[in-house]
Structures are given as C-alpha cells and as structure tokens.
Design a protein around this motif. Structure first.
Motif, PDB file in Angstrom:
ATOM      1  N   GLN A  27      19.543 -36.691  35.244  1.00 10.75           N
ATOM      2  CA  GLN A  27      18.778 -38.117  35.889  1.00 10.75           C
ATOM      3  C   GLN A  27      19.697 -38.845  36.743  1.00 10.75           C
ATOM      4  N   VAL A  28      20.895 -38.885  36.462  1.00 12.11           N
ATOM      5  CA  VAL A  28      21.844 -39.609  37.212  1.00 12.11           C
ATOM      6  C   VAL A  28      23.077 -38.838  37.354  1.00 12.11           C
ATOM      7  N   VAL A  29      23.035 -38.006  38.333  1.00 10.11           N
ATOM      8  CA  VAL A  29      24.035 -36.906  38.480  1.00 10.11           C
ATOM      9  C   VAL A  29      25.306 -37.436  38.941  1.00 10.11           C
ATOM     10  N   LEU A  30      26.404 -37.289  38.069  1.00 10.79           N
ATOM     11  CA  LEU A  30      27.750 -37.858  38.311  1.00 10.79           C
ATOM     12  C   LEU A  30      28.643 -36.879  39.235  1.00 10.79           C
ATOM     13  N   PRO A  31      29.510 -37.830  39.957  1.00 12.61           N
ATOM     14  CA  PRO A  31      30.495 -36.938  40.783  1.00 12.61           C
ATOM     15  C   PRO A  31      31.384 -35.950  39.773  1.00 12.61           C
ATOM     16  N   PHE A  32      32.066 -35.128  40.465  1.00  9.14           N
ATOM     17  CA  PHE A  32      33.086 -34.520  39.778  1.00  9.14           C
ATOM     18  C   PHE A  32      32.462 -33.435  38.784  1.00  9.14           C
ATOM     19  N   GLY A  33      31.290 -33.247  38.613  1.00  5.83           N
ATOM     20  CA  GLY A  33      30.885 -32.193  37.661  1.00  5.83           C
ATOM     21  C   GLY A  33      30.631 -32.726  36.141  1.00  5.83           C
ATOM     22  N   LEU A  34      30.878 -34.224  36.303  1.00  4.29           N
ATOM     23  CA  LEU A  34      30.593 -34.838  34.919  1.00  4.29           C
ATOM     24  C   LEU A  34      29.513 -34.859  34.469  1.00  4.29           C
ATOM     25  N   GLN A  35      28.862 -34.642  33.175  1.00  2.34           N
ATOM     26  CA  GLN A  35      27.829 -34.338  32.413  1.00  2.34           C
ATOM     27  C   GLN A  35      27.501 -35.744  31.720  1.00  2.34           C
ATOM     28  N   MET A  36      25.980 -36.058  31.754  1.00  4.98           N
ATOM     29  CA  MET A  36      25.526 -36.881  30.932  1.00  4.98           C
ATOM     30  C   MET A  36      25.295 -36.597  29.190  1.00  4.98           C
ATOM     31  N   HIS A  37      25.019 -35.101  29.466  1.00  8.44           N
ATOM     32  CA  HIS A  37      24.920 -34.348  28.009  1.00  8.44           C
ATOM     33  C   HIS A  37      26.134 -34.092  27.533  1.00  8.44           C
ATOM     34  N   ALA A  38      26.224 -34.137  26.218  1.00  9.68           N
ATOM     35  CA  ALA A  38      27.503 -33.723  25.517  1.00  9.68           C
ATOM     36  C   ALA A  38      27.660 -32.186  25.247  1.00  9.68           C
ATOM     37  N   ASP A  39      26.553 -31.378  25.014  1.00 10.26           N
ATOM     38  CA  ASP A  39      26.597 -30.157  24.342  1.00 10.26           C
ATOM     39  C   ASP A  39      26.970 -29.085  25.855  1.00 10.26           C
ATOM     40  N   PRO A  40      28.132 -28.335  25.659  1.00  8.59           N
ATOM     41  CA  PRO A  40      28.336 -27.585  26.930  1.00  8.59           C
ATOM     42  C   PRO A  40      27.173 -26.606  27.213  1.00  8.59           C
ATOM     43  N   PHE A  41      26.297 -26.423  26.523  1.00  3.32           N
ATOM     44  CA  PHE A  41      25.120 -25.807  27.121  1.00  3.32           C
ATOM     45  C   PHE A  41      24.429 -26.146  28.269  1.00  3.32           C
ATOM     46  N   TYR A  42      24.378 -27.497  28.364  1.00  2.06           N
ATOM     47  CA  TYR A  42      23.966 -28.181  29.811  1.00  2.06           C
ATOM     48  C   TYR A  42      24.774 -27.978  30.863  1.00  2.06           C
ATOM     49  N   ARG A  43      25.938 -27.419  30.841  1.00  2.39           N
ATOM     50  CA  ARG A  43      26.806 -27.239  31.982  1.00  2.39           C
ATOM     51  C   ARG A  43      26.417 -25.918  32.767  1.00  2.39           C
ATOM     52  N   THR A  44      25.753 -25.050  31.741  1.00  2.00           N
ATOM     53  CA  THR A  44      25.224 -23.849  32.648  1.00  2.00           C
ATOM     54  C   THR A  44      23.805 -24.081  32.855  1.00  2.00           C
ATOM     55  N   TYR A  45      22.968 -24.606  31.843  1.00  2.00           N
ATOM     56  CA  TYR A  45      21.551 -24.828  32.013  1.00  2.00           C
ATOM     57  C   TYR A  45      21.274 -26.332  32.089  1.00  2.00           C
ATOM     58  N   ASN A  46      20.998 -26.650  33.425  1.00  4.58           N
ATOM     59  CA  ASN A  46      20.745 -28.182  33.611  1.00  4.58           C
ATOM     60  C   ASN A  46      19.474 -28.514  34.290  1.00  4.58           C
TER      61      ASN A  46
END
Length: 282
Positions: A210-229
């Motif tokens: 929704q709001v994509v943060l800089p430096f690869g920071l994630q709004m979602h906590a689960d690491p799953f979403y780092r790959t499948y966003n």
C-alpha cells in the motif's frame, strides 16, 4: 534573516507534504484494469482464451460502473478475492458493488479478514442475494466448451493466522481435476501448505504494501511477504510432478485504514488463460 529562512523552509516542506499526500490519495483512488495473459501448460484446451475479471480488497470503495459494465459478455467469470467490505462500510454500497459484479458474468467470492470485522451475516446475505457464489472451503466446477476446471475457494480463518485455515475440501476420485484454481484472500495461506495443490492461485490482502517504504522495509511482519508481495510468481508445486504453479497477488482495488498509496497503485485485473508455456510468445 534566519527567521525568514526558517519560515521559507517550513513553507516549502509543508507544500511538499501536501503534494505528496495528494499523489498518494490519487493513487489510492485510481481506476484501472490490468489486462494480462497467464500461460499454463495443463490448461484444458477448451479454456484457452477464457477471461476472468479478478477484483480483491474493495473495502469501502465503489466499483466503477462506467469502467466495468462494458465487460459484460467480454469475460466468462468474475472472481472476488475477499475484503469485499469492512466495518462501517454502508450496506447499500456493498449491495451496489455486488450487483454490478454479478451482472458481468457468473461470479464467485471468498471472505477476507475485514469481511469478518463487518456485520458478516448481513454482508453474506447481500453477497449471496446478488447471485454471487460465496465459497467457504468449497469446490465448484466451471464448465466451458465441453470441458471443466475446478475452482476452490478457501475461507479466511476467523481467528486469523496461517495455521487457522481449514484443510482443502475433499475431491472425489472420479472428480480429480486436471486443472485447479484456488481463490484465497491472503497468499500467506501457502506458507501452511507442504505442496501447492493447484495450477493457479489468485490472492490479494497485501495491497502490494500500500505505501511502499524505501530501503526494502516492509509493512507486513511475516517474512513470507518479502518474497510474495504483489504481482505474478511461478512457484514449485512440490507434489512430485516437478511442475510449477502460477500465483497472482493483486494490489487490490481499495485500501486498508487510510486511503493512501505510494508506489502501489490500486488495480483490478482481466486475466486471459492461455494454454502453453508462453515462451514462444516472448
């Protein structure tokens, strides 16, 4: 002089913030349909060219009739991937949205997490009353030109989390499909599966951050979403076949909480299923 410089700097900063907020609001209320082809080798030949309107995460937005009405007769099915409403959303708006979706083609839906925060019983009556098939851990067969595929709708667990899902609904041996689509709100469902039990999975929930943060920071906590966003993925089926499944995660049409988006604009999809690998079309 210093005070004047500070005042000017503050004014510029405030102006930049206003412009940035306006850009984010504009992205949140974008009305666009992404048309894309999905090549799958196991697709039944009769479904080559089968078109699906896929919409997820509507929340409290109003579906654009001017954009969607011309799709009547142009798509063969409508799939709604959950969060069709939310707490506080007017029931009349949900009714209008569902009536429009059902008018385009046979329509199927699953719950999302926000659907369970609303008046779920009332919302479900509206969804079903519009003619939409609400799938709660169910299989249905879709027939087209003499062949069929199986659509499985997985219900979002009321208690949340990737371990709360019901098992896949059973399939009779004589109904074992050659091709299966799974409609599920949260792609995190996959994290609880030892194998990928489908050829195509359609999901939403993430809003693409929704709001994509800089430096690869994630709004979602689960690491799953780092790959499948968000977007299209090919993932190993892990069922001994050596094949791959396609996973599409939509950024969704609405927004969660604030109507703001940055680097993740609102979207809907018209998906055209194609038989083959697609390699010859690149």
């Amino acid at each position: 002089m210093v005070a004047a410089w500070v005042a000017a700097a503050v004014s510029v900063l405030l102006l930049a913030m206003v412009i940035f907020a306006a850009v984010m609001v504009t992205a949140a209320f974008r009305k666009s349909i992404i048309a894309e082809e999905i090549f799958i080798s196991k697709l039944p030949a009769a479904f080559d060219g089968f078109r699906i309107l896929f919409i997820t995460d509507i929340h409290r937005r109003r579906l654009p009739e001017a954009l969607l009405a011309p799709l009547a007769g142009q798509v063969e099915a409508v799939f709604l991937g959950g969060d069709l409403t939310e707490k506080g959303n007017p029931t009349a708006r949900l009714a209008e949205n569902m009536k429009l979706a059902a008018s385009l083609a046979p329509a199927y839906a699953v719950h999302g997490n926000h659907d369970y925060k609303a008046n779920t019983a009332l919302a479900d009556n509206i969804i079903r009353g519009s003619g939409i098939r609400l799938l709660m851990n169910e299989n249905v067969f879709i027939e087209h030109n003499g062949q069929r595929l199986m659509l499985t709708g997985m219900d979002f667990p009321k208690q949340g989390g990737k371990k709360g899902y019901a098992p896949l609904p059973p399939v009779a041996p004589h109904d074992t499909p050659h091709f299966r689509i799974i409609l599920v709100h949260d792609p995190l469902w996959l994290a609880g599966q030892k194998a990928v039990p489908a050829d195509l999975i359609l999901a939403g929930h993430t809003h693409g951050g929704q709001v994509v943060l800089p430096f690869g920071l994630q709004m979602h906590a689960d690491p799953f979403y780092r790959t499948y966003n968000a977007g299209m993925y090919s993932i190993p089926r892990k069922d001994g076949s050596g094949g791959e499944a396609k996973l599409l995660i939509s950024r969704g049409f609405g927004t969660a909480h604030l109507p703001l988006r940055w680097r993740s604009p609102a979207e809907m999809h018209v998906l055209t299923l194609r038989k083959g690998s697609g390699r010859d079309n690149n």
